[in-house]
Design a protein around this motif. Structure first.
Motif, PDB file in Angstrom:
ATOM      1  N   GLU A   1      -2.056  12.131   0.720  1.00  0.00           N
ATOM      2  CA  GLU A   1      -1.282  11.561   1.852  1.00  0.00           C
ATOM      3  C   GLU A   1       0.000  11.061   1.627  1.00  0.00           C
ATOM      4  O   GLU A   1       0.845  10.954   2.693  1.00  0.00           O
ATOM      5  CB  GLU A   1      -2.302  10.428   2.442  1.00  0.00           C
ATOM      6  CG  GLU A   1      -2.477   9.172   1.771  1.00  0.00           C
ATOM      7  CD  GLU A   1      -3.242   9.444   0.456  1.00  0.00           C
ATOM      8  OE1 GLU A   1      -3.722  10.395   0.035  1.00  0.00           O
ATOM      9  OE2 GLU A   1      -3.660   8.179   0.023  1.00  0.00           O
ATOM     10  N   VAL A   2       0.446  10.620   0.615  1.00  0.00           N
ATOM     11  CA  VAL A   2       1.991   9.861   0.324  1.00  0.00           C
ATOM     12  C   VAL A   2       2.814  11.410  -0.036  1.00  0.00           C
ATOM     13  O   VAL A   2       3.651  11.181   0.812  1.00  0.00           O
ATOM     14  CB  VAL A   2       1.712   9.522  -1.141  1.00  0.00           C
ATOM     15  CG1 VAL A   2       3.131   9.225  -1.512  1.00  0.00           C
ATOM     16  CG2 VAL A   2       1.033   8.043  -0.880  1.00  0.00           C
ATOM     17  N   ARG A   3       2.334  12.522  -0.556  1.00  0.00           N
ATOM     18  CA  ARG A   3       3.145  13.552  -0.426  1.00  0.00           C
ATOM     19  C   ARG A   3       3.319  14.207   0.972  1.00  0.00           C
ATOM     20  O   ARG A   3       4.504  14.465   1.104  1.00  0.00           O
ATOM     21  CB  ARG A   3       2.421  14.746  -1.478  1.00  0.00           C
ATOM     22  CG  ARG A   3       2.001  14.438  -2.554  1.00  0.00           C
ATOM     23  CD  ARG A   3       1.834  15.547  -3.635  1.00  0.00           C
ATOM     24  NE  ARG A   3       3.169  16.019  -4.075  1.00  0.00           N
ATOM     25  CZ  ARG A   3       3.796  15.700  -4.988  1.00  0.00           C
ATOM     26  NH1 ARG A   3       3.648  14.872  -5.693  1.00  0.00           N
ATOM     27  NH2 ARG A   3       4.980  16.459  -5.030  1.00  0.00           N
ATOM     28  N   GLN A   4       2.387  14.058   1.695  1.00  0.00           N
ATOM     29  CA  GLN A   4       2.566  14.784   2.947  1.00  0.00           C
ATOM     30  C   GLN A   4       3.461  13.601   4.028  1.00  0.00           C
ATOM     31  O   GLN A   4       4.259  14.309   4.695  1.00  0.00           O
ATOM     32  CB  GLN A   4       1.377  14.343   3.716  1.00  0.00           C
ATOM     33  CG  GLN A   4       0.961  14.928   5.202  1.00  0.00           C
ATOM     34  CD  GLN A   4       1.455  16.475   5.302  1.00  0.00           C
ATOM     35  OE1 GLN A   4       0.818  17.259   4.492  1.00  0.00           O
ATOM     36  NE2 GLN A   4       1.991  16.936   6.432  1.00  0.00           N
TER      37      GLN A   4
ATOM     38  N   ASN B   1      -1.604  18.474 -13.954  1.00  0.00           N
ATOM     39  CA  ASN B   1      -3.092  18.572 -13.378  1.00  0.00           C
ATOM     40  C   ASN B   1      -3.681  17.924 -12.189  1.00  0.00           C
ATOM     41  O   ASN B   1      -4.870  18.021 -11.879  1.00  0.00           O
ATOM     42  CB  ASN B   1      -4.024  18.067 -14.824  1.00  0.00           C
ATOM     43  CG  ASN B   1      -3.650  18.784 -15.856  1.00  0.00           C
ATOM     44  OD1 ASN B   1      -3.883  20.019 -15.764  1.00  0.00           O
ATOM     45  ND2 ASN B   1      -3.345  18.334 -17.193  1.00  0.00           N
ATOM     46  N   ARG B   2      -2.652  17.371 -11.408  1.00  0.00           N
ATOM     47  CA  ARG B   2      -3.348  16.919 -10.255  1.00  0.00           C
ATOM     48  C   ARG B   2      -3.396  18.147  -9.211  1.00  0.00           C
ATOM     49  O   ARG B   2      -3.012  19.311  -9.384  1.00  0.00           O
ATOM     50  CB  ARG B   2      -2.293  15.933  -9.439  1.00  0.00           C
ATOM     51  CG  ARG B   2      -1.019  16.866  -9.023  1.00  0.00           C
ATOM     52  CD  ARG B   2       0.052  16.111  -8.618  1.00  0.00           C
ATOM     53  NE  ARG B   2       1.311  16.388  -8.112  1.00  0.00           N
ATOM     54  CZ  ARG B   2       2.572  15.988  -8.542  1.00  0.00           C
ATOM     55  NH1 ARG B   2       3.026  14.768  -8.966  1.00  0.00           N
ATOM     56  NH2 ARG B   2       3.583  16.784  -8.026  1.00  0.00           N
ATOM     57  N   ALA B   3      -4.529  17.785  -8.249  1.00  0.00           N
ATOM     58  CA  ALA B   3      -4.928  18.978  -7.247  1.00  0.00           C
ATOM     59  C   ALA B   3      -3.910  19.439  -6.369  1.00  0.00           C
ATOM     60  O   ALA B   3      -3.916  20.565  -5.956  1.00  0.00           O
ATOM     61  CB  ALA B   3      -6.255  18.464  -6.716  1.00  0.00           C
ATOM     62  N   ASP B   4      -3.102  18.247  -5.780  1.00  0.00           N
ATOM     63  CA  ASP B   4      -1.975  18.600  -4.735  1.00  0.00           C
ATOM     64  C   ASP B   4      -0.626  18.717  -5.449  1.00  0.00           C
ATOM     65  O   ASP B   4      -0.201  17.869  -5.922  1.00  0.00           O
ATOM     66  CB  ASP B   4      -2.015  17.460  -4.021  1.00  0.00           C
ATOM     67  CG  ASP B   4      -1.272  17.788  -2.579  1.00  0.00           C
ATOM     68  OD1 ASP B   4      -1.196  18.984  -2.165  1.00  0.00           O
ATOM     69  OD2 ASP B   4      -0.786  16.873  -1.984  1.00  0.00           O
ATOM     70  N   ALA B   5       0.069  20.018  -5.115  1.00  0.00           N
ATOM     71  CA  ALA B   5       1.245  20.301  -5.459  1.00  0.00           C
ATOM     72  C   ALA B   5       1.581  19.850  -7.038  1.00  0.00           C
ATOM     73  O   ALA B   5       2.365  19.111  -7.459  1.00  0.00           O
ATOM     74  CB  ALA B   5       2.245  19.523  -4.798  1.00  0.00           C
TER      75      ALA B   5
ATOM     76  N   GLU C   1       0.891  -1.237  -0.215  1.00  0.00           N
ATOM     77  CA  GLU C   1      -0.009   0.138  -0.031  1.00  0.00           C
ATOM     78  C   GLU C   1       0.856   1.332  -0.154  1.00  0.00           C
ATOM     79  O   GLU C   1       1.813   1.339   0.743  1.00  0.00           O
ATOM     80  CB  GLU C   1      -0.861  -0.204   1.134  1.00  0.00           C
ATOM     81  CG  GLU C   1      -1.990   0.881   1.144  1.00  0.00           C
ATOM     82  CD  GLU C   1      -2.064   2.266   1.315  1.00  0.00           C
ATOM     83  OE1 GLU C   1      -2.205   2.933   0.653  1.00  0.00           O
ATOM     84  OE2 GLU C   1      -1.129   2.571   2.510  1.00  0.00           O
ATOM     85  N   PRO C   2       0.703   2.267  -1.038  1.00  0.00           N
ATOM     86  CA  PRO C   2       1.654   3.428  -1.150  1.00  0.00           C
ATOM     87  C   PRO C   2       1.731   4.021   0.206  1.00  0.00           C
ATOM     88  O   PRO C   2       3.049   4.576   0.402  1.00  0.00           O
ATOM     89  CB  PRO C   2       1.032   4.216  -2.269  1.00  0.00           C
ATOM     90  CG  PRO C   2      -0.026   3.144  -2.848  1.00  0.00           C
ATOM     91  CD  PRO C   2      -0.394   2.144  -2.278  1.00  0.00           C
ATOM     92  N   LEU C   3       0.775   4.461   1.041  1.00  0.00           N
ATOM     93  CA  LEU C   3       0.934   5.436   2.306  1.00  0.00           C
ATOM     94  C   LEU C   3       1.685   4.673   3.145  1.00  0.00           C
ATOM     95  O   LEU C   3       2.849   5.247   3.606  1.00  0.00           O
ATOM     96  CB  LEU C   3      -0.411   5.746   2.943  1.00  0.00           C
ATOM     97  CG  LEU C   3      -0.239   6.667   4.063  1.00  0.00           C
ATOM     98  CD1 LEU C   3       0.739   7.897   3.822  1.00  0.00           C
ATOM     99  CD2 LEU C   3      -1.505   6.723   4.611  1.00  0.00           C
TER     100      LEU C   3
ATOM    101  N   ALA D   1       5.426   4.668   1.905  1.00  0.00           N
ATOM    102  CA  ALA D   1       5.970   6.000   2.035  1.00  0.00           C
ATOM    103  C   ALA D   1       6.376   6.350   3.441  1.00  0.00           C
ATOM    104  O   ALA D   1       7.469   7.023   3.620  1.00  0.00           O
ATOM    105  CB  ALA D   1       5.145   7.074   1.593  1.00  0.00           C
ATOM    106  N   ARG D   2       5.687   5.880   4.444  1.00  0.00           N
ATOM    107  CA  ARG D   2       5.917   5.932   6.006  1.00  0.00           C
ATOM    108  C   ARG D   2       7.117   5.206   6.286  1.00  0.00           C
ATOM    109  O   ARG D   2       7.975   5.456   7.142  1.00  0.00           O
ATOM    110  CB  ARG D   2       4.894   5.602   6.783  1.00  0.00           C
ATOM    111  CG  ARG D   2       3.599   6.575   6.684  1.00  0.00           C
ATOM    112  CD  ARG D   2       2.712   6.516   7.627  1.00  0.00           C
ATOM    113  NE  ARG D   2       1.569   7.630   7.594  1.00  0.00           N
ATOM    114  CZ  ARG D   2       0.440   7.357   7.952  1.00  0.00           C
ATOM    115  NH1 ARG D   2      -0.089   6.203   7.957  1.00  0.00           N
ATOM    116  NH2 ARG D   2      -0.421   8.279   7.963  1.00  0.00           N
TER     117      ARG D   2
END
Ligand code: CDP
Length: 203
Positions: free
Chosen positions: A84-87, A164-168, A49-51, A54-55
Motif C-alpha cells: 500500500e505504501v508502494r501504491q 525477496n519481498r513479494a511486491d516489486a 503510520e507509513p501509509l 506516504a500519502r
C-alpha cells in the motif's frame, strides 16, 4: 518528447551518482526514488503510520542530508515492502518518468514496475564488499559514526529484503543492460551509459 532512463540496482551500487551525471549530461530531470521511501521510513521512526506518511509526502520532505543515515535506510527498506505504501507513491513516479524533456529515475523497480516502457534500462551492480566500502566512505565523510562491518551487514540485509519481498522485488528487467561496477570507475560507467542512451534518442 518523453524519454525515460530507468536505473535499478542494489544498495550503494552507484545508481545515484550515475543518474545525476546522466541527467546533467542530457539535460533530463532526475528523481532519486529511494528518497521517497527514505522519507516515509524517517516518518515511521518518528511514530507516524507509513501509509499516512506516504500519502502526505511533499517535495520539502526529500532532504538528502537528513535522509542518508543507516537508521533511515533500514526503515526505508521495511516500509518499501508494504504494497500500500508502494501504491501510494506510484502515480507520482510514473508521471515524473513520462514528463516532457526527459527523465532519469533510479531505484529498485523502475524498469520493471514504474516505467516498463523506458527507452533505456540499466541495471547497476557491484560486489557487496565494494558497495559497502563506497557507502562507508560517504557516511564517514558526512560525519556519521559507523564501521565498515556495520555498513556491509546493513547492505546485505537490505538487499535480501529488497530482493525477496513479494511486491516489486529488486530485479533486472529482461531488457535491461547490466553493468558491473566492481572494477569500473564512474567515468567508464558514464561513458558507456551515455553511448547507450544517445543511440536510442530519436533523430
Ligand atoms: O542509496 P541506496 O541504494 O542505499 O538506497 P536508496 O536507493 O536510497 O533506497 C533505500 C531503500 O528504499 C531500499 O533499500 C529499498 O528498500 C527502497 N526502495 C524501493 O523499494 N524502491 C525504489 N524504487 C527505491 C528504493
Amino acid at each position: 518528447m518523453a524519454y525515460t532512463v530507468a536505473i535499478d540496482g542494489p544498495a550503494a551500487s552507484g545508481k545515484g551518482t550515475l543518474a545525476r551525471a546522466l541527467a546533467a549530461h542530457f539535460g533530463f530531470a532526475h528523481l532519486d526514488t529511494g528518497l521517497l521511501y527514505r522519507a516515509v521510513g524517517a516518518r515511521m521512526l518518528d511514530g507516524i503510520e507509513p501509509l499516512a506518511a506516504a500519502r502526505a509526502l511533499r517535495a520539502d520532505d526529500l532532504d538528502p542530508a537528513l535522509l542518508r543515515t543507516q537508521a533511515v535506510a533500514e526503515a526505508a527498506s521495511k516500509v518499501a515492502a508494504r504494497p500500500e505504501v508502494r501504491q501510494a507513491l506510484l502515480d507520482f513516479q510514473r508521471a515524473f518518468a513520462r514528463r516532457s524533456g526527459g527523465a532519469v529515475l533510479d531505484g529498485r523497480d523502475i524498469g520493471t514496475v514504474i516505467c516498463p516502457e523506458a527507452e533505456t534500462k540499466l541495471f547497476i551492480t557491484a560486489s557487496a564488499e565494494v558497495r559497502a566500502r563506497r557507502r562507508f566512505l560517504e557516511l564517514i565523510a558526512a560525519g556519521q559514526a559507523v564501521t565498515e562491518a556495520e555498513v556491509l551487514a546493513d547492505v546485505r540485509q537490505r538487499d535480501d529484503r529488497d530482493m525477496n519481498r513479494a511486491d516489486a522485488p529488486l530485479r533486472a528487467a529482461d531488457d535491461a543492460v547490466r553493468m558491473d561496477t566492481t572494477e569500473m570507475g564512474i567515468d567508464a560507467v558514464l561513458e558507456q551509459a551515455v553511448a547507450l542512451i544517445a543511440a536510442r534518442i530519436p533523430g
